[in-house]
Design a protein around this motif. Structure first.
Motif, PDB file in Angstrom:
ATOM      1  N   VAL A 135      44.970  29.730  41.163  1.00 41.30           N
ATOM      2  CA  VAL A 135      44.954  30.376  42.487  1.00 41.30           C
ATOM      3  C   VAL A 135      44.231  30.230  43.450  1.00 41.30           C
ATOM      4  O   VAL A 135      44.740  30.325  44.670  1.00 41.30           O
ATOM      5  CB  VAL A 135      43.776  31.957  41.689  1.00 41.30           C
ATOM      6  N   ARG A 167      44.201  39.717  28.974  1.00 38.01           N
ATOM      7  CA  ARG A 167      43.394  41.094  28.949  1.00 38.01           C
ATOM      8  C   ARG A 167      43.619  41.461  27.517  1.00 38.01           C
ATOM      9  O   ARG A 167      44.856  41.499  27.254  1.00 38.01           O
ATOM     10  CB  ARG A 167      43.829  42.157  29.713  1.00 38.01           C
ATOM     11  N   LYS A 214      46.316  30.272  46.950  1.00 45.69           N
ATOM     12  CA  LYS A 214      46.173  31.421  48.246  1.00 45.69           C
ATOM     13  C   LYS A 214      45.843  30.332  49.419  1.00 45.69           C
ATOM     14  O   LYS A 214      46.285  31.348  51.049  1.00 45.69           O
ATOM     15  CB  LYS A 214      44.620  31.656  48.076  1.00 45.69           C
ATOM     16  N   GLN A 252      36.380  40.813  32.965  1.00 44.94           N
ATOM     17  CA  GLN A 252      36.729  39.749  33.804  1.00 44.94           C
ATOM     18  C   GLN A 252      37.238  41.089  35.264  1.00 44.94           C
ATOM     19  O   GLN A 252      37.395  42.194  34.781  1.00 44.94           O
ATOM     20  CB  GLN A 252      38.077  39.130  34.211  1.00 44.94           C
ATOM     21  N   CYS A 253      36.729  41.000  36.354  1.00 45.87           N
ATOM     22  CA  CYS A 253      37.061  42.194  37.347  1.00 45.87           C
ATOM     23  C   CYS A 253      38.416  41.843  38.585  1.00 45.87           C
ATOM     24  O   CYS A 253      38.287  40.951  38.623  1.00 45.87           O
ATOM     25  CB  CYS A 253      35.823  42.960  38.126  1.00 45.87           C
ATOM     26  N   ASN A 254      38.323  42.528  38.901  1.00 44.92           N
ATOM     27  CA  ASN A 254      39.898  42.924  40.597  1.00 44.92           C
ATOM     28  C   ASN A 254      38.887  43.566  41.513  1.00 44.92           C
ATOM     29  O   ASN A 254      39.471  45.072  41.149  1.00 44.92           O
ATOM     30  CB  ASN A 254      41.066  42.419  40.261  1.00 44.92           C
ATOM     31  N   ASP A 269      49.968  40.400  32.418  1.00 47.21           N
ATOM     32  CA  ASP A 269      49.111  40.520  33.350  1.00 47.21           C
ATOM     33  C   ASP A 269      49.203  38.789  34.668  1.00 47.21           C
ATOM     34  O   ASP A 269      48.974  39.141  35.563  1.00 47.21           O
ATOM     35  CB  ASP A 269      47.763  40.058  33.416  1.00 47.21           C
ATOM     36  N   LYS A 308      41.797  49.071  31.398  1.00 44.91           N
ATOM     37  CA  LYS A 308      41.306  48.402  32.678  1.00 44.91           C
ATOM     38  C   LYS A 308      41.035  49.762  32.628  1.00 44.91           C
ATOM     39  O   LYS A 308      41.127  50.823  32.636  1.00 44.91           O
ATOM     40  CB  LYS A 308      42.262  48.308  33.997  1.00 44.91           C
ATOM     41  N   LYS A 328      41.028  28.800  37.566  1.00 45.64           N
ATOM     42  CA  LYS A 328      40.851  29.301  38.816  1.00 45.64           C
ATOM     43  C   LYS A 328      41.257  28.553  40.361  1.00 45.64           C
ATOM     44  O   LYS A 328      41.817  28.998  41.625  1.00 45.64           O
ATOM     45  CB  LYS A 328      39.634  28.920  38.915  1.00 45.64           C
ATOM     46  N   TYR A 332      45.012  35.772  37.610  1.00 45.36           N
ATOM     47  CA  TYR A 332      44.178  36.276  38.600  1.00 45.36           C
ATOM     48  C   TYR A 332      42.961  35.032  38.406  1.00 45.36           C
ATOM     49  O   TYR A 332      43.488  34.590  37.882  1.00 45.36           O
ATOM     50  CB  TYR A 332      43.638  36.932  37.809  1.00 45.36           C
ATOM     51  N   ASP A 333      41.982  35.532  39.299  1.00 40.02           N
ATOM     52  CA  ASP A 333      40.980  34.752  39.517  1.00 40.02           C
ATOM     53  C   ASP A 333      39.849  35.270  38.704  1.00 40.02           C
ATOM     54  O   ASP A 333      39.218  35.515  39.029  1.00 40.02           O
ATOM     55  CB  ASP A 333      40.622  34.907  40.875  1.00 40.02           C
ATOM     56  N   PRO A 334      39.479  34.584  37.835  1.00 39.97           N
ATOM     57  CA  PRO A 334      39.169  34.982  36.733  1.00 39.97           C
ATOM     58  C   PRO A 334      37.447  34.439  37.036  1.00 39.97           C
ATOM     59  O   PRO A 334      37.441  33.323  37.463  1.00 39.97           O
ATOM     60  CB  PRO A 334      38.948  33.595  35.574  1.00 39.97           C
TER      61      PRO A 334
END
Length: 284
Positions: free
Chosen positions: A47, A98, A51, A83-85, A66, A102, A44, A69-71
């Protein structure tokens, strides 16, 4: 004020009873600088920072294809099972990798499945002579226990098969000591070190075997969970499907050649194909 030597991705550091405590960037969760920070909080923070600025593997072992990602993290620093995006969601293991296809936001992840076995495979750069296997094993055993604070009993094996070095970390929930570091966090710190992007503050890992520096050209991490991953055949890429088709065609061709050969020799043998299954797990 104090300095968090085991995690450079923190802010607002302060001393409390002689220990340094800081807030993890991106989550604000307070972390103890005397030990490793959880992988979820590290990802986190990374990420947020971006950014702003050869041995056979177990059949259920899979890679993290993958990447970053921003967990979503629990207050304890553990990954949330789901977890979602945006509107796309998936289930992860305790390493945050993962382990399902998905799906949409209605996906149910009933539990956070534990990763009990992590396989770190490194390929060192070309060299004339092989390394001394015992010296190599001692270096990595000492490094993992001292630098990453992992109890040596969780290092199941350090294997050298020139030019590959394989490290096995095994730890299930029943043997993990309270407050002890998790093998997923150790593997993440280690992978960052080997790839030249250390999490430690001003403390790079120099791999030296018998006073000779060692460099790596490839590092791959495999994960084995308590419960097998749930990837479906639908997730196979066209390239992998093509490989499967080629394999099947090759097998059929071999059978045809065998039958023709038998006929030319004037012999006929009845062959019965009982069952042929090609199992593939795609980590994508």
């Amino acid at each position: 004020a104090c300095v968090c030597e085991k995690n450079k991705r923190v802010t607002n550091c302060r001393l409390n009873n002689g220990r340094c405590w800081c807030d993890a960037i991106g989550s604000g969760v307070t972390v103890d600088c005397a030990t490793l920070t959880s992988k979820c909080l590290l990802m986190k923070a990374e990420v947020m920072g971006s950014k702003s600025g050869r041995r056979e593997k177990p059949k259920d072992a899979f890679e993290d294809t993958d990447g970053l990602y921003d967990p979503e993290c629990e207050n304890s620093g553990a990954f949330k099972a789901k977890q979602c995006n945006g509107t796309t969601c998936w289930c992860v293991n305790t390493a945050g990798v993962r382990r399902t296809d998905k799906h949409d936001a209605d996906l149910k992840c009933n539990q956070l499945v534990r990763t009990t076995w992590i396989i770190i495979e490194m390929k060192h750069t070309e060299r004339n002579a092989p390394l001394n296997a015992e010296s190599l094993k001692k270096f990595f055993m000492d490094t993992i226990t001292s630098r990453y604070l992992l109890d040596g009993r969780y290092i199941a094996n350090v294997l050298y098969e020139k030019p590959y070095i394989t490290i096995d970390l095994k730890q299930n929930s029943s043997v993990k000591s309270s407050g002890g570091v998790d093998i997923a966090d150790v593997a993440y710190y280690f992978e960052k070190d080997v790839k030249g992007d250390p999490i430690f503050l001003n403390n790079r890992l120099n791999v030296s075997i018998d006073n000779e520096a060692l460099e790596f050209e490839k590092t791959v991490v495999y994960y084995v969970d308590e419960i097998a991953p749930e990837f479906s055949m639908k997730s196979l890429t066209p390239g992998l499907i093509a490989v499967i088709v080629v394999v099947v065609i090759a097998i059929i061709s071999a059978i045809v050649v065998l039958v023709l050969t038998r006929r030319r020799k004037g012999k006929y043998v009845k062959a019965e194909v009982i069952n042929f299954s090609l199992w593939c797990i795609y980590k994508g």
